[in-house]
Design a protein around this motif. Structure first.
Motif, mmCIF file in Angstrom:
data_model
loop_
_atom_site.group_PDB
_atom_site.id
_atom_site.type_symbol
_atom_site.label_atom_id
_atom_site.label_comp_id
_atom_site.label_asym_id
_atom_site.label_seq_id
_atom_site.Cartn_x
_atom_site.Cartn_y
_atom_site.Cartn_z
ATOM 1 N N GLU A 1 38.515 33.392 34.311
ATOM 2 C CA GLU A 1 38.929 32.464 35.364
ATOM 3 C C GLU A 1 40.413 32.206 35.214
ATOM 4 O O GLU A 1 41.029 32.603 34.209
ATOM 5 C CB GLU A 1 38.138 31.157 35.264
ATOM 6 C CG GLU A 1 38.303 30.425 33.948
ATOM 7 C CD GLU A 1 37.310 29.273 33.785
ATOM 8 O OE1 GLU A 1 36.282 29.269 34.476
ATOM 9 O OE2 GLU A 1 37.573 28.394 32.938
ATOM 10 N N GLN B 1 37.288 32.223 39.977
ATOM 11 C CA GLN B 1 37.313 30.759 39.833
ATOM 12 C C GLN B 1 38.701 30.309 39.403
ATOM 13 O O GLN B 1 39.249 30.783 38.415
ATOM 14 C CB GLN B 1 36.273 30.293 38.816
ATOM 15 C CG GLN B 1 36.283 28.776 38.634
ATOM 16 C CD GLN B 1 35.022 28.253 37.993
ATOM 17 O OE1 GLN B 1 33.998 28.132 38.670
ATOM 18 N NE2 GLN B 1 35.068 27.953 36.709
ATOM 19 N N SER C 1 35.996 32.734 30.596
ATOM 20 C CA SER C 1 35.251 31.684 31.297
ATOM 21 C C SER C 1 33.965 31.366 30.556
ATOM 22 O O SER C 1 33.273 32.258 30.051
ATOM 23 C CB SER C 1 34.920 32.128 32.721
ATOM 24 O OG SER C 1 34.154 31.139 33.376
ATOM 25 N N LEU C 2 33.648 30.085 30.499
ATOM 26 C CA LEU C 2 32.400 29.642 29.894
ATOM 27 C C LEU C 2 31.296 29.514 30.927
ATOM 28 O O LEU C 2 30.135 29.292 30.590
ATOM 29 C CB LEU C 2 32.605 28.290 29.189
ATOM 30 C CG LEU C 2 33.640 28.290 28.054
ATOM 31 C CD1 LEU C 2 33.777 26.881 27.475
ATOM 32 C CD2 LEU C 2 33.270 29.278 26.965
ATOM 33 N N GLY C 3 31.657 29.647 32.201
ATOM 34 C CA GLY C 3 30.688 29.517 33.279
ATOM 35 C C GLY C 3 29.804 30.747 33.407
ATOM 36 O O GLY C 3 30.157 31.841 32.955
ATOM 37 N N LYS C 4 28.671 30.572 34.037
ATOM 38 C CA LYS C 4 27.742 31.678 34.240
ATOM 39 C C LYS C 4 28.222 32.588 35.375
ATOM 40 O O LYS C 4 28.782 32.131 36.357
ATOM 41 C CB LYS C 4 26.350 31.149 34.570
ATOM 42 C CG LYS C 4 25.678 30.420 33.414
ATOM 43 C CD LYS C 4 24.276 29.968 33.811
ATOM 44 C CE LYS C 4 23.585 29.254 32.650
ATOM 45 N NZ LYS C 4 22.212 28.814 33.006
ATOM 46 N N GLY C 5 27.972 33.890 35.214
ATOM 47 C CA GLY C 5 28.267 34.842 36.275
ATOM 48 C C GLY C 5 29.710 35.259 36.379
ATOM 49 O O GLY C 5 30.106 35.925 37.333
ATOM 50 N N GLN C 6 30.545 34.873 35.411
ATOM 51 C CA GLN C 6 31.957 35.248 35.454
ATOM 52 C C GLN C 6 32.477 35.337 34.025
ATOM 53 O O GLN C 6 32.087 34.548 33.163
ATOM 54 C CB GLN C 6 32.764 34.221 36.246
ATOM 55 C CG GLN C 6 32.624 32.805 35.705
ATOM 56 C CD GLN C 6 33.003 31.737 36.704
ATOM 57 O OE1 GLN C 6 33.002 31.973 37.895
ATOM 58 N NE2 GLN C 6 33.327 30.553 36.209
ATOM 59 N N LYS C 7 33.318 36.321 33.787
ATOM 60 C CA LYS C 7 33.857 36.517 32.449
ATOM 61 C C LYS C 7 35.241 35.904 32.286
ATOM 62 O O LYS C 7 35.643 35.572 31.167
ATOM 63 C CB LYS C 7 33.888 38.008 32.119
ATOM 64 C CG LYS C 7 32.504 38.635 32.015
ATOM 65 C CD LYS C 7 32.594 40.103 31.613
ATOM 66 C CE LYS C 7 31.202 40.713 31.485
ATOM 67 N NZ LYS C 7 31.264 42.156 31.095
#
Length: 481
Positions: A87, A48, A79-85
């Motif tokens: 970005e 991302q 990353s604060l998003g789901k599915g990724q550590k």
């Protein structure tokens, strides 16, 4: 500088943060005018890219369409998003190549069919499915070379243009510079005078490098070929191509037993190598295959998932039995109505079909199978004749879901018996004088086998059609790319 880029696979493998990096790749999606899912082909996973609101002008953002190629530089952050550590928080974004979103063939809301993707084979590499398939293909090719190199084999490049037909099939592609409009020079009997052709004789694209491999084995002991081969069969099945790649090791001083041992070790090695080095790709393909299986009627579904099928091969000792023993098993199965075959096995001497081979592997033995000592009438001229006068020292390896995956034999090193067999099969000895010379000058027992590379890739990836495991498939009425 372009050489400063970091591959997305490397970034995601470490999950380290708080440092600057440059990545380049193709936009998969761009959402909320802020988040770019970027892929560079090193993995199916996307990185991302965060384009902070207000930092980039609207003209640039409008060019961040699916398929566009970009360069992004910035800080790798958690990353604060789901599915990724992690970005990338972009400090700079450069468009390397625009993509017209309205005309882009992969700009589809639904998953495109494999048939559709064959029509745009120049773009299908960008999909997750073909990204996984061709990374696995690469790994298998590397594993093949590594296996033979580590064993001290010599890699031999055999001719693509040849005057011989190793298989006696006759279904070959002619290579010629003579005119095709009927004005080619003729002999007195009206046949084409190939002495006027480029090579001075009739030549074709090769169907096998085996015969040439045998010549080299008589000097280096252990050789292998890995190159393109061609069959002019008008076949539109899911298992046939007009152009495909073959691996053909040839080993001096080996008999049939040695040949089987080498082939079993080889197959297990390259499959295990792919399982160890393409874990994520195989898991993706396994999930894809599982979804496909759910769409089939219950009685047509495979009993083994992709990973289970691969373990089935690498974790089992291959069952070894003769063709004669296999015929008795199949006849008994049909007689006791354990299995109803489309092609009935009712006598010795018939050529086995895929359904018979799969029954032996998947139902009867529940492990890979090596069949040996086939009737000589259904095998090639170069296979060593057994003492019974009926069979030859041939072997086929049968695998789940596909049937025959390897074919090989001990070669006939005895000149008199080889000449006799060639005469029986109407193969002119004068055309293979160079092959026969190896039986005159220091002949020795030797053996080898052939593995169709695409068939192996198809087996390991679980793809249903062999046209989907080679970058640009060649089959009847298809040579677009």
């Amino acid at each position: 500088m372009f050489n400063k880029r970091v591959k997305i696979k490397e970034l995601l493998a470490t999950d380290k943060a708080n440092y600057e990096a440059t990545v380049m790749g193709w936009v998969r999606t761009f959402r909320n005018n802020q988040f770019v899912a970027l892929n560079d082909g090193s993995t199916n996973a996307n990185l991302q890219i965060v384009a902070e609101l207000g930092k980039f002008d609207d003209a640039l953002l409008k060019r961040l369409t699916t398929g566009a190629c970009i360069k992004a530089t910035g800080e790798i952050i958690p990353s604060l998003g789901k599915g990724q550590k992690i970005e990338l928080k972009a400090s700079a974004i450069e468009i390397l190549g625009d993509c017209d979103a309205e005309k882009y063939p992969l700009q589809l809301k639904n998953r495109p069919s494999l048939e559709y993707l064959r029509d745009i084979a120049h773009l299908r590499f960008r999909t997750n499915t073909f990204g996984a398939v061709f990374r696995v293909r690469h790994t298998l090719a590397y594993a093949i070379h590594k296996f033979f190199n580590d064993k001290g084999f010599v890699y031999l490049h055999t001719p693509i243009v040849t005057a011989s037909d190793a298989e006696g099939a006759g279904e070959m592609f002619r290579v010629t510079t003579l005119p095709v409009d009927g004005s080619a020079p003729k002999n007195d009997d009206g046949s084409v005078n190939f002495k006027e052709d480029f090579f001075g004789r009739s030549t074709n694209l090769t169907v096998s490098g085996q015969l040439e491999g045998e010549l080299a084995a008589m000097a280096y002991s252990d050789v292998y070929t890995f190159g393109p081969t061609f069959r002019a069969e008008n076949s539109n099945t899911t298992r046939h191509l007009a152009e495909f790649w073959m691996i053909e090791p040839e080993v001096a001083f080996n008999d049939l037993e040695d040949n089987m041992n080498l082939a079993e070790e080889f197959i297990k090695y390259i499959i295990r190598y792919a399982m160890d080095n393409n874990k994520e790709d195989l898991e993706f393909l396994a999930q894809r295959l599982e979804e496909e299986e759910k769409q089939k009627p219950q009685n047509e579904r495979s009993e083994l998932g992709l990973i289970e099928k691969l373990k089935f091969v690498v974790d089992n000792d291959f069952e070894r039995l003769t063709y004669t023993e296999a015929i008795e098993i199949l006849k008994e199965s049909n007689h006791n109505k354990k299995k109803k075959f489309q092609y009935i096995v009712d006598k010795w001497g018939v050529d086995l079909q895929s359904e018979h081979e799969r029954y032996l592997v998947e139902k009867h033995f529940k492990k890979p199978v090596i069949l040996t000592n086939y009737p000589k009438e259904i095998k090639a001229f170069y296979m060593r004749q057994n003492d019974d006068g009926k069979t030859v020292a041939a072997m086929d390896i049968l695998a789940p879901g596909i049937g025959e995956i390897v074919g090989g034999s001990q070669r006939e090193e005895r000149l008199d018996l080889l000449l006799q067999r060639m005469e029986e099969m109407h193969i002119p000895a004068e055309e293979l004088w160079w092959y026969l010379d190896t039986r005159k000058f220091g002949a020795c027992p030797h053996a080898g086998f052939g593995l169709g590379f695409e068939r192996m890739v198809q087996f390991v990836t679980g793809m249903g059609n062999i046209r989907d495991v080679i970058p640009f498939p060649r089959y009847p009425k298809s040579a677009e790319f």
